[in-house]
Design an enzyme around this catalytic site. Sequence first.
Site, PDB file in Angstrom:
ATOM      1  N   GLU A 133      -5.079  79.504  28.236  1.00  0.00           N
ATOM      2  CA  GLU A 133      -5.361  78.434  27.276  1.00  0.00           C
ATOM      3  C   GLU A 133      -6.254  78.936  26.142  1.00  0.00           C
ATOM      4  OE1 GLU A 133      -4.450  74.425  27.582  1.00  0.00           O
ATOM      5  OE2 GLU A 133      -3.129  76.156  27.466  1.00  0.00           O
ATOM      6  N   THR A 186      -3.880  71.211  17.341  1.00  0.00           N
ATOM      7  CA  THR A 186      -4.991  71.046  18.278  1.00  0.00           C
ATOM      8  C   THR A 186      -6.314  71.491  17.679  1.00  0.00           C
ATOM      9  OG1 THR A 186      -3.510  71.346  20.163  1.00  0.00           O
ATOM     10  CG2 THR A 186      -5.854  71.701  20.556  1.00  0.00           C
TER      11      THR A 186
END
Length: 313
Positions: A133, A186
């Site tokens: 991530e 994001t």
Amino acid sequence: MEKDQVHVFAPATVANMVCGFDVLGFALDRPGDEVRIRKVDKPGVHLVDITGDDGRLPREATKNTVSASVLTYLQHLGRSDVGVEIELHKQMPIGSGLGSSAASTVAGLFAINTLLGNPLSREELLPFAVQGEELACGHGHADNVAPALMGGITLIRGYAPLDVVKLPAPSSLFASVVFPHVDVPTRDARQMIRKKVALKDAVTQWGNIAGLVAGLYSSDYELIGRSMHDVLIEPTRAILIPEFYEMRRVAEEEGALGFGISGSGPSVFAFAQSEETAARITAAVQRLLGQQGIESNGYVSGINTTGPKEIDD
């Protein structure tokens, strides 16, 4: 027992669950991503094919989250003798707020671990997924990868050390998820978040998180619904999502227990107490978006309590 090849599915996830920024998330039945991995004679990790990404993902093994996570995993085990070829098949939209990178990373890690006879537990795989991530979005958070890997609903109690708690998922709890075709990166969504918050807002948020967790343990759907309010993050991020408050109004009219942003958006989700209600909510929200000229994907799902799974070809 080691295998020669493995085909794996890993699920999409909804992070934050409205009030639980960076600490709560749950797994969906669909959509998700698939990874095929097979042993080859040439040592190393070879990313040989990616489909469904419109050419947006890196093809270099050290830069793609799937292959990079597999490489880190093999280095950790000291298995420099292993050679694998990886295919990544994206079955879910990138940049949707549904944990696209997490699903891919988890599928890759679950696949390589299965290929080698499961030397590590799912809990032991989690730090490798968090590293993936960090490579994908610059922030090593676990609220997508934890439910994708562990299944169900997860609470990230802390990061130093990483401490993940599985929460109960009431059997009648269903999710309505809609992905509007608008762009909300994001990184941009995270940069908008306030760095300081008022104490009274923090107290409200703590109460809602505790209420949501208590509602999940007691299957108190009314408590779940009245706890799903966010006074810290949603007011800022909602600005980036067209028709957000109208979507919430429509969802609530159709019986939503609670409604909010999935991850950093633009996807939104609602909880419902039946699959039929979740389907009505999805249809109503998509209809609203269509009237505004916004295309969307809609999904209806229970809480996926199994996480990744091997697919029989």
